[in-house]
Design a protein around this motif. Structure first.
Motif, PDB file in Angstrom:
ATOM      1  N   SER A  25       1.036  -1.203  -0.207  1.00  0.00           N
ATOM      2  CA  SER A  25       0.037  -0.140  -0.120  1.00  0.00           C
ATOM      3  C   SER A  25       0.983   1.258  -0.223  1.00  0.00           C
ATOM      4  N   GLY A  26       0.475   2.307  -0.447  1.00  0.00           N
ATOM      5  CA  GLY A  26       0.996   3.730  -0.373  1.00  0.00           C
ATOM      6  C   GLY A  26       1.972   4.116  -1.695  1.00  0.00           C
ATOM      7  N   PHE A  27       1.813   3.015  -2.696  1.00  0.00           N
ATOM      8  CA  PHE A  27       2.526   3.205  -3.865  1.00  0.00           C
ATOM      9  C   PHE A  27       1.775   2.614  -5.049  1.00  0.00           C
ATOM     10  N   THR A  28       2.004   2.993  -6.287  1.00  0.00           N
ATOM     11  CA  THR A  28       1.380   2.486  -7.391  1.00  0.00           C
ATOM     12  C   THR A  28       1.960   0.958  -7.584  1.00  0.00           C
ATOM     13  N   PHE A  29       1.346   0.021  -6.971  1.00  0.00           N
ATOM     14  CA  PHE A  29       1.996  -1.423  -6.977  1.00  0.00           C
ATOM     15  C   PHE A  29       2.331  -1.935  -8.244  1.00  0.00           C
ATOM     16  N   SER A  30       1.428  -1.639  -9.203  1.00  0.00           N
ATOM     17  CA  SER A  30       1.517  -2.280 -10.600  1.00  0.00           C
ATOM     18  C   SER A  30       2.726  -1.933 -11.470  1.00  0.00           C
ATOM     19  N   SER A  31       3.389  -0.574 -10.848  1.00  0.00           N
ATOM     20  CA  SER A  31       4.347  -0.377 -11.685  1.00  0.00           C
ATOM     21  C   SER A  31       5.821  -0.518 -11.189  1.00  0.00           C
ATOM     22  N   TYR A  32       5.852  -1.341 -10.315  1.00  0.00           N
ATOM     23  CA  TYR A  32       6.919  -1.702  -9.403  1.00  0.00           C
ATOM     24  C   TYR A  32       7.432  -3.247  -9.799  1.00  0.00           C
ATOM     25  N   VAL A  33       8.734  -3.464  -9.877  1.00  0.00           N
ATOM     26  CA  VAL A  33       9.141  -4.702  -9.758  1.00  0.00           C
ATOM     27  C   VAL A  33       8.977  -5.113  -8.445  1.00  0.00           C
ATOM     28  N   MET A  34       8.429  -6.402  -8.038  1.00  0.00           N
ATOM     29  CA  MET A  34       8.306  -7.113  -6.768  1.00  0.00           C
ATOM     30  C   MET A  34       9.305  -8.198  -6.801  1.00  0.00           C
ATOM     31  N   MET A  35       9.917  -8.206  -5.477  1.00  0.00           N
ATOM     32  CA  MET A  35      11.195  -9.162  -5.034  1.00  0.00           C
ATOM     33  C   MET A  35      10.661  -9.979  -3.744  1.00  0.00           C
ATOM     34  N   TRP A  36      11.353 -11.151  -3.715  1.00  0.00           N
ATOM     35  CA  TRP A  36      11.465 -11.735  -2.383  1.00  0.00           C
ATOM     36  C   TRP A  36      12.953 -11.789  -2.063  1.00  0.00           C
ATOM     37  N   TYR A  37      13.314 -11.712  -0.967  1.00  0.00           N
ATOM     38  CA  TYR A  37      14.703 -11.919  -0.347  1.00  0.00           C
ATOM     39  C   TYR A  37      14.435 -12.925   0.703  1.00  0.00           C
ATOM     40  N   ARG A  38      15.509 -13.200   1.436  1.00  0.00           N
ATOM     41  CA  ARG A  38      15.612 -14.021   2.522  1.00  0.00           C
ATOM     42  C   ARG A  38      16.897 -13.958   3.380  1.00  0.00           C
ATOM     43  N   GLN A  39      17.016 -14.116   4.583  1.00  0.00           N
ATOM     44  CA  GLN A  39      18.048 -14.004   5.408  1.00  0.00           C
ATOM     45  C   GLN A  39      18.120 -14.936   6.517  1.00  0.00           C
ATOM     46  N   ALA A  40      19.093 -15.789   6.349  1.00  0.00           N
ATOM     47  CA  ALA A  40      19.004 -16.958   7.262  1.00  0.00           C
ATOM     48  C   ALA A  40      20.093 -16.362   8.603  1.00  0.00           C
ATOM     49  N   PRO A  41      19.746 -17.061   9.715  1.00  0.00           N
ATOM     50  CA  PRO A  41      20.922 -16.427  10.818  1.00  0.00           C
ATOM     51  C   PRO A  41      22.432 -16.813  10.411  1.00  0.00           C
ATOM     52  N   GLY A  42      23.001 -15.494  10.717  1.00  0.00           N
ATOM     53  CA  GLY A  42      24.537 -15.361  10.435  1.00  0.00           C
ATOM     54  C   GLY A  42      24.828 -15.136   9.012  1.00  0.00           C
ATOM     55  N   LYS A  43      23.891 -15.110   8.051  1.00  0.00           N
ATOM     56  CA  LYS A  43      24.146 -14.788   6.913  1.00  0.00           C
ATOM     57  C   LYS A  43      23.788 -13.397   6.145  1.00  0.00           C
ATOM     58  N   GLU A  44      24.144 -13.188   5.023  1.00  0.00           N
ATOM     59  CA  GLU A  44      23.897 -12.094   4.427  1.00  0.00           C
ATOM     60  C   GLU A  44      22.560 -12.329   3.691  1.00  0.00           C
ATOM     61  N   ARG A  45      21.566 -11.165   3.385  1.00  0.00           N
ATOM     62  CA  ARG A  45      20.370 -11.372   2.908  1.00  0.00           C
ATOM     63  C   ARG A  45      20.556 -11.646   1.353  1.00  0.00           C
ATOM     64  N   GLU A  46      19.776 -12.538   0.899  1.00  0.00           N
ATOM     65  CA  GLU A  46      20.070 -13.014  -0.425  1.00  0.00           C
ATOM     66  C   GLU A  46      18.519 -12.883  -1.337  1.00  0.00           C
ATOM     67  N   TRP A  47      18.879 -12.568  -2.417  1.00  0.00           N
ATOM     68  CA  TRP A  47      17.668 -12.484  -3.434  1.00  0.00           C
ATOM     69  C   TRP A  47      17.186 -13.702  -3.749  1.00  0.00           C
ATOM     70  N   VAL A  48      15.806 -14.078  -3.831  1.00  0.00           N
ATOM     71  CA  VAL A  48      15.379 -15.527  -4.010  1.00  0.00           C
ATOM     72  C   VAL A  48      14.471 -15.540  -5.216  1.00  0.00           C
ATOM     73  N   ALA A  49      13.728 -14.541  -5.587  1.00  0.00           N
ATOM     74  CA  ALA A  49      12.981 -14.381  -6.816  1.00  0.00           C
ATOM     75  C   ALA A  49      12.576 -12.989  -6.974  1.00  0.00           C
ATOM     76  N   ASP A  50      12.055 -12.728  -8.503  1.00  0.00           N
ATOM     77  CA  ASP A  50      11.348 -11.285  -8.789  1.00  0.00           C
ATOM     78  C   ASP A  50      10.448 -11.443  -9.795  1.00  0.00           C
ATOM     79  N   ILE A  51       9.459 -10.701  -9.880  1.00  0.00           N
ATOM     80  CA  ILE A  51       8.486 -10.556 -10.972  1.00  0.00           C
ATOM     81  C   ILE A  51       8.369  -9.416 -11.471  1.00  0.00           C
ATOM     82  N   SER A  52       8.388  -9.168 -12.773  1.00  0.00           N
ATOM     83  CA  SER A  52       8.482  -7.724 -13.418  1.00  0.00           C
ATOM     84  C   SER A  52       6.965  -7.294 -13.329  1.00  0.00           C
TER      85      SER A  52
END
Length: 115
Positions: A25-52
């Motif tokens: 909410s609060g922005f024009t969702f349909s015009s943004y690329v959406m992504m999922w990241y994850r971060q495991a304990p003790g590790k850096e955040r990493e990219w998982v997937a995206d959708i244009s």
């Protein structure tokens, strides 16, 4: 204001499935690329997937053929369907919205894969 609210995390056994949701909410969702990241304990955040904005998808090698990403622009929501979960998928999963200089993050949802 901009909000990304993830939900759907939890405890699941190896081989199980979960569906994460991210309500925007609060922005024009349909015009943004959406992504999922994850971060495991003790590790850096990493990219998982995206959708244009047009629905094209990309996945990290470690989740290919197990995870799918989709979006519902009418509901301002992006989903991550996770199948055949493994213990190494345990992490906090974050939703991300990206467009030009905009880079919005959610608070994350915990996914724990354990027997």
């Amino acid at each position: 204001q901009v909000q990304l609210v993830e939900s759907g995390g939890g405890l699941v056994q190896p081989g199980g499935s979960l569906r994460l949701s991210c309500a925007a909410s609060g922005f024009t969702f349909s015009s943004y690329v959406m992504m999922w990241y994850r971060q495991a304990p003790g590790k850096e955040r990493e990219w998982v997937a995206d959708i244009s904005t047009g629905g094209s998808t990309n996945f990290a090698d470690f989740v290919k053929s197990r995870f799918t990403i989709s979006r519902d622009n009418a509901e301002n929501t992006v989903y991550l369907q996770m199948n055949n979960l493994k213990p190494e998928d345990t992490a906090v999963y974050y939703c991300n919205a990206r467009k030009w200089r905009d880079n919005f993050w959610g608070q994350g949802t915990q996914v724990t894969v354990s027997s």
